[in-house]
Structure formats: C-alpha cells, structure tokens
Scaffold this motif. Sequence first.
Motif, mmCIF file in Angstrom:
data_model
loop_
_atom_site.group_PDB
_atom_site.id
_atom_site.type_symbol
_atom_site.label_atom_id
_atom_site.label_comp_id
_atom_site.label_asym_id
_atom_site.label_seq_id
_atom_site.Cartn_x
_atom_site.Cartn_y
_atom_site.Cartn_z
ATOM 1 N N GLN A 182 0.911 -1.158 0.148
ATOM 2 C CA GLN A 182 0.241 -0.085 -0.198
ATOM 3 C C GLN A 182 0.998 1.223 -0.027
ATOM 4 O O GLN A 182 1.772 1.002 0.273
ATOM 5 C CB GLN A 182 -1.362 0.183 1.018
ATOM 6 C CG GLN A 182 -2.416 -1.483 1.009
ATOM 7 C CD GLN A 182 -3.003 -1.004 1.769
ATOM 8 O OE1 GLN A 182 -3.158 -0.545 2.871
ATOM 9 N NE2 GLN A 182 -4.582 -1.450 1.969
ATOM 10 N N ALA B 259 -13.420 -0.448 -13.907
ATOM 11 C CA ALA B 259 -11.666 0.311 -13.061
ATOM 12 C C ALA B 259 -11.588 1.942 -12.786
ATOM 13 O O ALA B 259 -12.686 2.321 -12.729
ATOM 14 C CB ALA B 259 -10.751 0.026 -13.682
ATOM 15 N N HIS B 260 -10.553 2.045 -11.685
ATOM 16 C CA HIS B 260 -10.276 3.624 -11.037
ATOM 17 C C HIS B 260 -10.477 4.460 -12.394
ATOM 18 O O HIS B 260 -10.075 3.965 -13.646
ATOM 19 C CB HIS B 260 -9.331 3.385 -10.248
ATOM 20 C CG HIS B 260 -7.976 3.696 -11.284
ATOM 21 N ND1 HIS B 260 -7.641 2.292 -11.313
ATOM 22 C CD2 HIS B 260 -7.444 5.020 -11.418
ATOM 23 C CE1 HIS B 260 -6.203 2.527 -12.114
ATOM 24 N NE2 HIS B 260 -6.467 4.083 -12.413
ATOM 25 N N GLY B 261 -11.686 5.340 -12.170
ATOM 26 C CA GLY B 261 -11.703 6.620 -13.251
ATOM 27 C C GLY B 261 -12.603 6.051 -14.436
ATOM 28 O O GLY B 261 -12.692 6.242 -15.118
ATOM 29 N N PHE C 299 -4.934 9.861 -7.666
ATOM 30 C CA PHE C 299 -7.123 9.687 -7.143
ATOM 31 C C PHE C 299 -7.163 9.523 -5.624
ATOM 32 O O PHE C 299 -6.843 8.488 -5.032
ATOM 33 C CB PHE C 299 -6.284 8.261 -7.825
ATOM 34 C CG PHE C 299 -6.638 8.441 -9.386
ATOM 35 C CD1 PHE C 299 -6.950 8.267 -10.683
ATOM 36 C CD2 PHE C 299 -4.992 8.124 -9.490
ATOM 37 C CE1 PHE C 299 -6.450 8.488 -12.237
ATOM 38 C CE2 PHE C 299 -4.949 8.056 -11.092
ATOM 39 C CZ PHE C 299 -5.125 8.105 -12.070
ATOM 40 N N THR C 300 -7.654 10.220 -5.971
ATOM 41 C CA THR C 300 -7.824 10.640 -3.880
ATOM 42 C C THR C 300 -9.030 9.999 -3.820
ATOM 43 O O THR C 300 -8.391 8.846 -2.577
ATOM 44 C CB THR C 300 -8.427 12.344 -3.602
ATOM 45 O OG1 THR C 300 -7.461 13.668 -4.001
ATOM 46 C CG2 THR C 300 -7.835 12.011 -1.623
ATOM 47 N N ALA C 301 -9.939 9.454 -4.049
ATOM 48 C CA ALA C 301 -11.091 8.661 -3.492
ATOM 49 C C ALA C 301 -9.999 7.221 -3.625
ATOM 50 O O ALA C 301 -10.785 6.234 -2.762
ATOM 51 C CB ALA C 301 -12.019 9.075 -4.624
ATOM 52 N N GLU C 302 -9.862 6.986 -4.816
ATOM 53 C CA GLU C 302 -9.319 5.635 -4.566
ATOM 54 C C GLU C 302 -7.957 5.117 -4.086
ATOM 55 O O GLU C 302 -7.455 3.843 -4.047
ATOM 56 C CB GLU C 302 -8.510 4.945 -6.408
ATOM 57 C CG GLU C 302 -10.308 5.445 -6.985
ATOM 58 C CD GLU C 302 -10.287 6.376 -7.558
ATOM 59 O OE1 GLU C 302 -9.979 7.221 -7.238
ATOM 60 O OE2 GLU C 302 -11.416 6.758 -8.923
ATOM 61 N N ASN C 303 -7.509 6.022 -3.255
ATOM 62 C CA ASN C 303 -6.101 6.255 -2.709
ATOM 63 C C ASN C 303 -4.945 5.252 -3.933
ATOM 64 O O ASN C 303 -4.080 4.632 -3.280
ATOM 65 C CB ASN C 303 -6.191 5.194 -1.299
ATOM 66 C CG ASN C 303 -4.620 5.759 -0.859
ATOM 67 O OD1 ASN C 303 -3.716 7.177 -0.557
ATOM 68 N ND2 ASN C 303 -4.884 4.533 0.149
ATOM 69 N N LYS C 304 -4.621 6.016 -5.401
ATOM 70 C CA LYS C 304 -3.752 5.751 -6.112
ATOM 71 C C LYS C 304 -3.072 6.688 -5.838
ATOM 72 O O LYS C 304 -3.249 7.643 -6.649
ATOM 73 C CB LYS C 304 -4.301 4.963 -6.606
ATOM 74 C CG LYS C 304 -5.241 3.943 -6.418
ATOM 75 C CD LYS C 304 -5.761 3.195 -7.728
ATOM 76 C CE LYS C 304 -6.562 1.385 -7.161
ATOM 77 N NZ LYS C 304 -6.405 0.586 -8.392
ATOM 78 N N HIS C 305 -1.443 6.713 -6.455
ATOM 79 C CA HIS C 305 -0.797 7.601 -7.057
ATOM 80 C C HIS C 305 0.248 6.993 -8.075
ATOM 81 O O HIS C 305 0.593 5.590 -7.815
ATOM 82 C CB HIS C 305 0.115 8.192 -6.562
ATOM 83 C CG HIS C 305 0.770 8.894 -5.972
ATOM 84 N ND1 HIS C 305 1.584 9.399 -5.104
ATOM 85 C CD2 HIS C 305 1.526 10.084 -7.182
ATOM 86 C CE1 HIS C 305 2.311 10.893 -5.421
ATOM 87 N NE2 HIS C 305 2.173 10.573 -7.285
#
Length: 141
Positions: free
Chosen positions: A2, A28-30, A78-84
């Motif tokens: 993570q 998927a995200h987005g 990607f704040t909502a998905e906690n991805k960078h």
Amino acid sequence: MQNQVKVGVGLYILNNKQQLLLGLRQGAHGAGTWCAPGGHLEFNESFEQAAVREALEETGLDINPQTVKVAGVTNDIFTAENKHYITIQLIAAHSPDTAPRLMEPEKCKEWRWFDLNKLPENLFIPTKNFLQNHNLLQISI
C-alpha cells in the motif's frame, strides 16, 4: 504494497485528421472518463514498448514503435481510490487504414476519435493533467 507509487503509460494516438483516440473507461478506477490507451509499465520494458503493447492489447492497433515519442510526464493522484501514479505520456501517429477495435470490453466501453478542439470534459486524471499542460499539435511526431 500500500501507499506505493506506480508507473503508468499513456499513448496519445493522432490520425491524419488531427483527431485523438480516446476510450471510455469502465470497471476500474476512473470509470466513466475518457482516456488514451495505456496501462502499467512492466519490468524490463521501455516506455515505447509498453505504449505499443498497451495500444495493441486495448485497441487492436499495431503502432509502429518508430513513430512513438515520449511527450511528457504527469504526477497523478486519485484521492478517492488512494492511488498514486507517475504516468509517462507518449504520442504517436496512426494511419486511418485500421479502425480501433474494442479488445477489452470489460475495461473500455468504446473507442472514439475526437477533434482536438472538441475533447470531452470528463477526462481521466492523467489525460486531463497531460492535456492541461501540453498542446498535442505542437509536439512533433
């Protein structure tokens, strides 16, 4: 793993009508946003190899690697998905002889050519970040 930054690639494919190929994301995200073909950089893969591979996997288009050029890099959170992601953005020209096909319908609802001055507003974060800071017509291919 993570909170680890991932490396993505996006390939901005332009046709001879100065139109950009974008796909409508789903599953998927987005989801619900438009983006260029792309995905994750794999181990021991060049940016160009990754972009060509992803374009073929997603659109069925066999892009000549000689036409692919790095055009920029974006820092995408990607704040909502906690991805960078750090996304390597590339550009290529494509002859309209072959139409894009929907190769991964679980990930993309459709592929569509857009005039550069009439792009959709709901863009995927890396696509939005890239296009805010780069004029595709000023990047030589």
